[in-house]
Every structure is written in structure tokens, then in C-alpha cells.
Design an enzyme around this catalytic site. Structure first.
Site, mmCIF file in Angstrom:
data_model
loop_
_atom_site.group_PDB
_atom_site.id
_atom_site.type_symbol
_atom_site.label_atom_id
_atom_site.label_comp_id
_atom_site.label_asym_id
_atom_site.label_seq_id
_atom_site.Cartn_x
_atom_site.Cartn_y
_atom_site.Cartn_z
ATOM 1 N N TYR A 172 -10.761 2.650 5.175
ATOM 2 C CA TYR A 172 -9.705 2.317 4.221
ATOM 3 C C TYR A 172 -10.242 1.341 3.180
ATOM 4 O O TYR A 172 -10.636 0.225 3.516
ATOM 5 C CB TYR A 172 -8.546 1.691 4.992
ATOM 6 C CG TYR A 172 -7.243 1.579 4.253
ATOM 7 C CD1 TYR A 172 -6.312 2.611 4.303
ATOM 8 C CD2 TYR A 172 -6.916 0.430 3.542
ATOM 9 C CE1 TYR A 172 -5.086 2.500 3.656
ATOM 10 C CE2 TYR A 172 -5.705 0.314 2.889
ATOM 11 C CZ TYR A 172 -4.795 1.354 2.953
ATOM 12 O OH TYR A 172 -3.591 1.241 2.310
ATOM 13 N N SER A 173 -10.268 1.740 1.929
ATOM 14 C CA SER A 173 -10.838 0.909 0.867
ATOM 15 C C SER A 173 -9.925 0.902 -0.352
ATOM 16 O O SER A 173 -9.645 1.950 -0.949
ATOM 17 C CB SER A 173 -12.224 1.431 0.456
ATOM 18 O OG SER A 173 -12.708 0.737 -0.673
ATOM 19 N N SER B 285 0.792 -1.244 0.000
ATOM 20 C CA SER B 285 0.000 0.000 0.000
ATOM 21 C C SER B 285 0.817 1.283 0.000
ATOM 22 O O SER B 285 0.246 2.373 -0.113
ATOM 23 C CB SER B 285 -0.960 0.000 1.192
ATOM 24 O OG SER B 285 -2.053 -0.849 0.928
#
Length: 370
Positions: free
Chosen positions: A178-179, A71
Site C-alpha cells: 500500500y503506497s 483513504s
């Protein structure tokens, strides 16, 4: 049977930093296969590694090795979007639907909301709700099902439609969650606004200007450049424990939310340049670093307050068998970047995660103080 890791010693370059050598050795001793760490601060540049590059071998992880950054890709993606905002190609508060009408997104969802995870969109990788309810996403789950899809190619549009088939978590802009769906939409939005691929724009506006030759936007390629360590994933299959090498893995399942490959040196160069204002105009950098009150998340970056009252910026990342770290002071003068790989076949994940969190906090304290 699990493979036994050999007793290891750290290797390092730069001024001696026994506290850092000890910390990364403790991470390896807690059950990880290997780690590489790089620190730039007032004492100079230090890079070290501990553990093994590959299970069953004695060689240590290369301090200049490539790794999957997970991420942390989101920080690169957000930076690219803000560079395009500076060029006038994208509007930060423009409805995302204006660029991507084919998905019929809620018109209240703006580009800013996608970058800050306030859109409310369900994550295609699955969700855990406040009451503990787990709702699976559209990509293959865990264990054997996951490994059976190791080399499957997912199209970004496919990932988005998986998410849109599920109810939104909340009204746009009313909460934070959070996606990964947000950043896949951002990738498609970049391509629609520029009429060029996400990888081309990343090279034009971020990787090229900074000379980040060790950083890769892999697309659907499972390859990782040499040199590199190996990551592993343990799972149960028909009542037997197996361990799989996840070094080669098609990362299209996560797309621009976490597919990139980099090095600790490139992450230092990138984050130092970003924080010091070399990539974005001051007003846009300020937008990026303004955190949402719920989780301290700005636009693709976490804002973290230290115990002593200082501020650091960070984004970490995970990918099956891999984890990555990226921290910086507000002026970019002090950074911590690195990667670690899991290795033991019979992984005690709760204990391993707890050990990593404890030593991670210690690393941050050693480098950035209280």
C-alpha cells in the site's frame, strides 16, 4: 490534563436499531469523542450518532455532518480513472511513464499497478518493512513536527519526488504494498490526460452525475463545510502532553490519496451507485473488483469475504483525528457508512485501535451478517 467527555446518549433517525445504537455508544465509551453512522438495508434507512461534536460541549455529532474521509478518497480516484478509461482517455495497461515522462518511472509500471498498489514505489508517508524497520517518508513525521506543518502546502509533484528519492520496495507487478505515492501519481496522470484539474474531472464524472453536493475536493484549503464534528490529535511537546484540534488542516500533504471531505449520505449514494453498476461499464467494474491475492485489494477497493461465505466491498480511511467507514454488498443494496473522531488528550492508541477494530467487526456483522 485530558478533557473529560460527558456521559452521552445516541441520537438516531429511521427505524429503531438498538444493536447499532449500542455499538456506536461502545465505540465512544472506548475513548473516541464521537461517531456518526448510516445504514441502508432491507429494513430501511437508519442514521445515528453518539458522543460529542466538540470537546467541552454537550452537542452530539450531526448525523448529516461533513468529515475527512482519508483513504476512501482512493475509491473515488480509482472510479474517476476507470470512467476516463471508458471514455478512451486513459489506458489501464498503458505505462504510467507514457503520461508522466518527467518522472522517468520504470516503464513496467502501468496505470493498473498504480491503482492496485503493485508498482513497488516507496510511499512518501513512510514505510514499515516486514522485519519491523521503519523508513520515514518526506512529509513531516509525527508530534510537534507534524503540527508545525499543519497549514503547509505540498505540491503533488513534490510528494512524488520525495518517494522517488527512495529505493523501490520490489520489482513492478511482483508483489503488493500500500503506497500513497501511487494515487498522487494517478492524480497527475488524470490532469495530464485530460488537460483539466483533478477536482474538475471529479466533479464532471463522479460528483456531478450523482449529485454529491456534500463532497469536496479541498486541494490545499484547510476548511471543512458546516455542519461537522471536530477531530483531535494528541502529542508530546517538550515533555508535556498536548492535544490539538485538527478540524482545520491543509490536506495537500496527502493529495488524491486521502484529501477528500464527504458525508455519510454521500458515501452511501456513491458506493451504492458504484457497486450497482451505475458508474462503470460491467467489464471495468469487474476489473475494479478483482482482488490481488495478497491483501484482497482490487482497483481502489478492498474485497472482503465474510465468515459465512458472502462478499462485501469496502474502503476505510484515516486522517489525523478522524476515521471513516464505507462498506457495501456487491449489488449496492446494503451499505454502511460513517465517521468517528478521536478526542481524549492522553490517547492510548494501541488500546483505542484495538477497541475500534473489535466494534467495527461487530458493526459489519450486525449489518451484513456472518
Amino acid at each position: 490534563m485530558s478533557e473529560t467527555l460527558p456521559t452521552t446518549r445516541t441520537t438516531a433517525v429511521g427505524p429503531d436499531r438498538p444493536e447499532l445504537r449500542q455499538a456506536i455508544q461502545e465505540i465512544v465509551d472506548s475513548g473516541f469523542a464521537g461517531m456518526q453512522l448510516r445504514v441502508h438495508d432491507e429494513r430501511g434507512h437508519w442514521a445515528g450518532s453518539a458522543g460529542v461534536r466538540k470537546l467541552g460541549e454537550a452537542a452530539k455529532p450531526p448525523t448529516d455532518g461533513h468529515f475527512r474521509i482519508g483513504s476512501i478518497t482512493k475509491t473515488f480516484t480509482a472510479t474517476l480513472v476507470l470512467r476516463l478509461v471508458a471514455e478512451g482517455r486513459i489506458g489501464l495497461d498503458t505505462p504510467a511513464d507514457a503520461y508522466l515522462p518527467e518522472f522517468r518511472l520504470d516503464r513496467r509500471i502501468t496505470v493498473r499497478m498504480l491503482l492496485q498498489h503493485t508498482s513497488g514505489l516507496f510511499s512518501f508517508t513512510g514505510e514499515i518493512y516486514e522485519d519491523g524497520t521503519i523508513v520515514a517518508g518526506g512529509v513531516a513525521g509525527v508530534g510537534k513536527e507534524w503540527m508545525d506543518n499543519q497549514f503547509r502546502t505540498y505540491r503533488p509533484e513534490e510528494l512524488v519526488r520525495m518517494a522517488l528519492s527512495k529505493p523501490a520496495r520490489f520489482e513492478p507487478g511482483t508483489d503488493w504494498s500500500y503506497s500513497n505515492t501511487n494515487y498522487v501519481l494517478v492524480r497527475l496522470l488524470i490532469e495530464k490526460a485530460t488537460d483539466r484539474s483533478y477536482a474538475e474531472e471529479m466533479r464532471r464524472l463522479v460528483l456531478g452525475p450523482l449529485g454529491l453536493t456534500g463532497t469536496v475536493v479541498p486541494g490545499a484549503s484547510p476548511e471543512i463545510p458546516e455542519p461537522h464534528a471536530h477531530g483531535y490529535y494528541g502529542y508530546e511537546d517538550a515533555g508535556r502532553w498536548k492535544v490539538a484540534d485538527t478540524t482545520r488542516f491543509n490536506p495537500s500533504w496527502i493529495s488524491a490519496a486521502g484529501d477528500m471531505i464527504s458525508t455519510s449520505q454521500d458515501l452511501h449514494t456513491f458506493f451504492s451507485a458504484l457497486m450497482s453498476g451505475k458508474l462503470l461499464p460491467a467489464p471495468l467494474l469487474a476489473e475494479m473488483r478483482t482482488p490481488h491475492p495478497k491483501m484482497g485489494y482490487g482497483l481502489g477497493v478492498f474485497v472482503e469475504e465474510t465468515v459465512g461465505g458472502g462478499t462485501i466491498f469496502q474502503h476505510n480511511g484515516g486522517f489525523w483525528g478522524w476515521a471513516a467507514l464505507m462498506y457495501s454488498t456487491p449489488d449496492g443494496s446494503k451499505t454502511l457508512t460513517g465517521s468517528l473522531t478521536s478526542g481524549e488528550a492522553e490517547l492510548d492508541w494501541p488500546a483505542l485501535a484495538g477497541a475500534f477494530e473489535k466494534v467495527k467487526q461487530r458493526l459489519v456483522k450486525e449489518v451484513f451478517g456472518d
